[in-house]
Design a protein around this motif. Sequence first.
Motif, PDB file in Angstrom:
ATOM      1  N   TRP A 263       0.824  -1.205   0.000  1.00  0.00           N
ATOM      2  CA  TRP A 263       0.000   0.000   0.000  1.00  0.00           C
ATOM      3  C   TRP A 263       0.863   1.261   0.000  1.00  0.00           C
ATOM      4  O   TRP A 263       0.550   2.253  -0.683  1.00  0.00           O
ATOM      5  CB  TRP A 263      -0.937  -0.001   1.203  1.00  0.00           C
ATOM      6  CG  TRP A 263      -1.662   1.302   1.401  1.00  0.00           C
ATOM      7  CD1 TRP A 263      -1.553   2.135   2.465  1.00  0.00           C
ATOM      8  CD2 TRP A 263      -2.610   1.903   0.515  1.00  0.00           C
ATOM      9  NE1 TRP A 263      -2.360   3.227   2.303  1.00  0.00           N
ATOM     10  CE2 TRP A 263      -3.026   3.110   1.111  1.00  0.00           C
ATOM     11  CE3 TRP A 263      -3.129   1.541  -0.723  1.00  0.00           C
ATOM     12  CZ2 TRP A 263      -3.953   3.963   0.512  1.00  0.00           C
ATOM     13  CZ3 TRP A 263      -4.059   2.388  -1.338  1.00  0.00           C
ATOM     14  CH2 TRP A 263      -4.464   3.573  -0.726  1.00  0.00           C
ATOM     15  N   GLU A 264       1.956   1.259   0.726  1.00  0.00           N
ATOM     16  CA  GLU A 264       2.848   2.418   0.759  1.00  0.00           C
ATOM     17  C   GLU A 264       3.363   2.753  -0.638  1.00  0.00           C
ATOM     18  O   GLU A 264       3.460   3.925  -1.014  1.00  0.00           O
ATOM     19  CB  GLU A 264       4.008   2.166   1.717  1.00  0.00           C
ATOM     20  CG  GLU A 264       3.609   2.187   3.181  1.00  0.00           C
ATOM     21  CD  GLU A 264       4.756   1.794   4.085  1.00  0.00           C
ATOM     22  OE1 GLU A 264       5.867   1.520   3.565  1.00  0.00           O
ATOM     23  OE2 GLU A 264       4.546   1.750   5.312  1.00  0.00           O
ATOM     24  N   ARG A 265       3.696   1.726  -1.423  1.00  0.00           N
ATOM     25  CA  ARG A 265       4.175   1.944  -2.788  1.00  0.00           C
ATOM     26  C   ARG A 265       3.041   2.393  -3.706  1.00  0.00           C
ATOM     27  O   ARG A 265       3.181   3.339  -4.482  1.00  0.00           O
ATOM     28  CB  ARG A 265       4.794   0.649  -3.335  1.00  0.00           C
ATOM     29  CG  ARG A 265       6.083   0.201  -2.676  1.00  0.00           C
ATOM     30  CD  ARG A 265       7.299   0.921  -3.255  1.00  0.00           C
ATOM     31  NE  ARG A 265       7.411   0.728  -4.693  1.00  0.00           N
ATOM     32  CZ  ARG A 265       7.993  -0.325  -5.279  1.00  0.00           C
ATOM     33  NH1 ARG A 265       8.472  -1.315  -4.530  1.00  0.00           N
ATOM     34  NH2 ARG A 265       8.092  -0.396  -6.593  1.00  0.00           N
TER      35      ARG A 265
ATOM     36  N   SER B 263       0.071   3.738  -3.010  1.00  0.00           N
ATOM     37  CA  SER B 263      -0.590   5.002  -2.670  1.00  0.00           C
ATOM     38  C   SER B 263       0.230   6.226  -3.047  1.00  0.00           C
ATOM     39  O   SER B 263      -0.302   7.344  -3.084  1.00  0.00           O
ATOM     40  CB  SER B 263      -0.913   5.041  -1.173  1.00  0.00           C
ATOM     41  OG  SER B 263       0.272   4.979  -0.404  1.00  0.00           O
ATOM     42  N   ARG B 264       1.512   6.044  -3.357  1.00  0.00           N
ATOM     43  CA  ARG B 264       2.369   7.167  -3.756  1.00  0.00           C
ATOM     44  C   ARG B 264       2.643   7.204  -5.256  1.00  0.00           C
ATOM     45  O   ARG B 264       3.298   8.126  -5.740  1.00  0.00           O
ATOM     46  CB  ARG B 264       3.709   7.100  -3.017  1.00  0.00           C
ATOM     47  CG  ARG B 264       3.614   7.218  -1.516  1.00  0.00           C
ATOM     48  CD  ARG B 264       4.976   7.546  -0.924  1.00  0.00           C
ATOM     49  NE  ARG B 264       5.990   6.579  -1.327  1.00  0.00           N
ATOM     50  CZ  ARG B 264       6.364   5.525  -0.622  1.00  0.00           C
ATOM     51  NH1 ARG B 264       5.776   5.282   0.528  1.00  0.00           N
ATOM     52  NH2 ARG B 264       7.310   4.721  -1.055  1.00  0.00           N
ATOM     53  N   SER B 265       2.156   6.212  -5.978  1.00  0.00           N
ATOM     54  CA  SER B 265       2.569   6.044  -7.367  1.00  0.00           C
ATOM     55  C   SER B 265       1.581   6.653  -8.362  1.00  0.00           C
ATOM     56  O   SER B 265       0.359   6.563  -8.198  1.00  0.00           O
ATOM     57  CB  SER B 265       2.734   4.552  -7.678  1.00  0.00           C
ATOM     58  OG  SER B 265       3.103   4.370  -9.020  1.00  0.00           O
ATOM     59  N   ARG B 266       2.151   7.237  -9.425  1.00  0.00           N
ATOM     60  CA  ARG B 266       1.340   7.725 -10.543  1.00  0.00           C
ATOM     61  C   ARG B 266       1.077   6.625 -11.567  1.00  0.00           C
ATOM     62  O   ARG B 266       0.286   6.798 -12.481  1.00  0.00           O
ATOM     63  CB  ARG B 266       2.042   8.891 -11.246  1.00  0.00           C
ATOM     64  CG  ARG B 266       2.149  10.160 -10.420  1.00  0.00           C
ATOM     65  CD  ARG B 266       2.759  11.288 -11.273  1.00  0.00           C
ATOM     66  NE  ARG B 266       2.748  12.563 -10.574  1.00  0.00           N
ATOM     67  CZ  ARG B 266       3.726  13.000  -9.797  1.00  0.00           C
ATOM     68  NH1 ARG B 266       4.803  12.227  -9.615  1.00  0.00           N
ATOM     69  NH2 ARG B 266       3.640  14.174  -9.200  1.00  0.00           N
TER      70      ARG B 266
ATOM     71  N   ARG C 215      -2.058   6.163  -6.819  1.00  0.00           N
ATOM     72  CA  ARG C 215      -2.324   7.120  -5.748  1.00  0.00           C
ATOM     73  C   ARG C 215      -3.793   7.547  -5.693  1.00  0.00           C
ATOM     74  O   ARG C 215      -4.209   8.184  -4.711  1.00  0.00           O
ATOM     75  CB  ARG C 215      -1.425   8.341  -5.903  1.00  0.00           C
ATOM     76  CG  ARG C 215      -1.649   9.164  -7.146  1.00  0.00           C
ATOM     77  CD  ARG C 215      -0.683  10.318  -7.171  1.00  0.00           C
ATOM     78  NE  ARG C 215      -0.942  11.234  -8.277  1.00  0.00           N
ATOM     79  CZ  ARG C 215      -0.291  12.365  -8.462  1.00  0.00           C
ATOM     80  NH1 ARG C 215       0.680  12.723  -7.633  1.00  0.00           N
ATOM     81  NH2 ARG C 215      -0.582  13.149  -9.482  1.00  0.00           N
ATOM     82  N   SER C 216      -4.580   7.217  -6.742  1.00  0.00           N
ATOM     83  CA  SER C 216      -6.013   7.528  -6.744  1.00  0.00           C
ATOM     84  C   SER C 216      -6.856   6.376  -6.193  1.00  0.00           C
ATOM     85  O   SER C 216      -8.072   6.516  -6.034  1.00  0.00           O
ATOM     86  CB  SER C 216      -6.475   7.866  -8.165  1.00  0.00           C
ATOM     87  OG  SER C 216      -5.824   9.028  -8.646  1.00  0.00           O
TER      88      SER C 216
ATOM     89  N   ARG D 183      -7.943   3.738   0.191  1.00  0.00           N
ATOM     90  CA  ARG D 183      -7.498   2.741   1.158  1.00  0.00           C
ATOM     91  C   ARG D 183      -8.533   1.616   1.264  1.00  0.00           C
ATOM     92  O   ARG D 183      -8.177   0.431   1.354  1.00  0.00           O
ATOM     93  CB  ARG D 183      -7.274   3.402   2.520  1.00  0.00           C
ATOM     94  CG  ARG D 183      -6.836   2.442   3.641  1.00  0.00           C
ATOM     95  CD  ARG D 183      -5.504   1.821   3.303  1.00  0.00           C
ATOM     96  NE  ARG D 183      -5.062   0.882   4.293  1.00  0.00           N
ATOM     97  CZ  ARG D 183      -4.050   1.105   5.147  1.00  0.00           C
ATOM     98  NH1 ARG D 183      -3.412   2.263   5.125  1.00  0.00           N
ATOM     99  NH2 ARG D 183      -3.683   0.195   5.996  1.00  0.00           N
TER     100      ARG D 183
ATOM    101  N   TRP E 285      -8.131  -0.665  -1.683  1.00  0.00           N
ATOM    102  CA  TRP E 285      -6.940  -1.497  -1.553  1.00  0.00           C
ATOM    103  C   TRP E 285      -7.170  -2.654  -0.584  1.00  0.00           C
ATOM    104  O   TRP E 285      -6.811  -3.792  -0.864  1.00  0.00           O
ATOM    105  CB  TRP E 285      -5.734  -0.672  -1.103  1.00  0.00           C
ATOM    106  CG  TRP E 285      -4.630  -1.527  -0.564  1.00  0.00           C
ATOM    107  CD1 TRP E 285      -4.152  -1.561   0.706  1.00  0.00           C
ATOM    108  CD2 TRP E 285      -3.885  -2.512  -1.296  1.00  0.00           C
ATOM    109  NE1 TRP E 285      -3.161  -2.505   0.833  1.00  0.00           N
ATOM    110  CE2 TRP E 285      -2.975  -3.101  -0.386  1.00  0.00           C
ATOM    111  CE3 TRP E 285      -3.904  -2.958  -2.611  1.00  0.00           C
ATOM    112  CZ2 TRP E 285      -2.088  -4.106  -0.748  1.00  0.00           C
ATOM    113  CZ3 TRP E 285      -3.018  -3.966  -2.987  1.00  0.00           C
ATOM    114  CH2 TRP E 285      -2.121  -4.521  -2.076  1.00  0.00           C
TER     115      TRP E 285
END
Length: 268
Positions: free
Chosen positions: A136-138, A140-143, A180-181, A184, A187
Amino acid sequence: MPEGHILHRLARLHQRRFAGNPVEVRSPQGRFTAAEELDGATFERAEAHGKHLWHFYGGDRVVHVHLGLYGKFTESPVPLERPRGKVRMRLVGPTHGTDLRGPVACELLTLDEVEEVRARLGPDPLRQDADPERAWERISRSRSAVAALLMDQTVLSGVGNAYRAEVLFRHSVPPRLPGRSLSRKQWEAVWGDLVELMSEGVRTGRIDTVRGEHSPEAMGRQPRRDRHGGEVYVYRRGGAACLVCGTPISTAELQGRNLYWCPGCQAD
């Protein structure tokens, strides 16, 4: 390429047939040079992580196998016939043997080297020690598109083209949605569904993702006919009517792999 449930099935099979016993290890092809060192050693256990299989022999010796696109294990009861074709590794236990052909990797590693490989892999939905928060950390930050991220083995291990297409459909996620869109809540639903679907795949050896109300029996339709087996919503159903809304299933290429989705159920 086999998805993660196949490697976990192999790990369970090899654990059952070989663990705790001295085994014969050969390389009829001659390319697995560590076979001579392992021959006669006790096979301690088998594990899988994503699309990687591990055979532990003790004494800091671990055989690492990655099947890739063409690799395959062929299982047979003993006594085995003479090897046919290019057998990279032959493993023989008390009751069964297995021949490995065509893998991307078949190598002897130390325990430290195994951990180095594992450190590069994302969490595996089929492992008890998996931490979905890492993925999720990866994400949620990715385009990058969520469909690409689910197939990135450094983000998430073991998910292949079929499971990624099906889990996105089941949760109405557009495949090109930026990571990132993704919410939570979405996911957590996707992860939980992967755990359930892939665990069923380990049990049956098939990829079945269709809910009961969309089964052939419930809908009065013919079962799916495909060499991979299983009932699915969108995977390899390009142009066919969606089982839920009737919209033709779309296909496209994303990072060199075929993408399948329903424009009606997974609208942007």
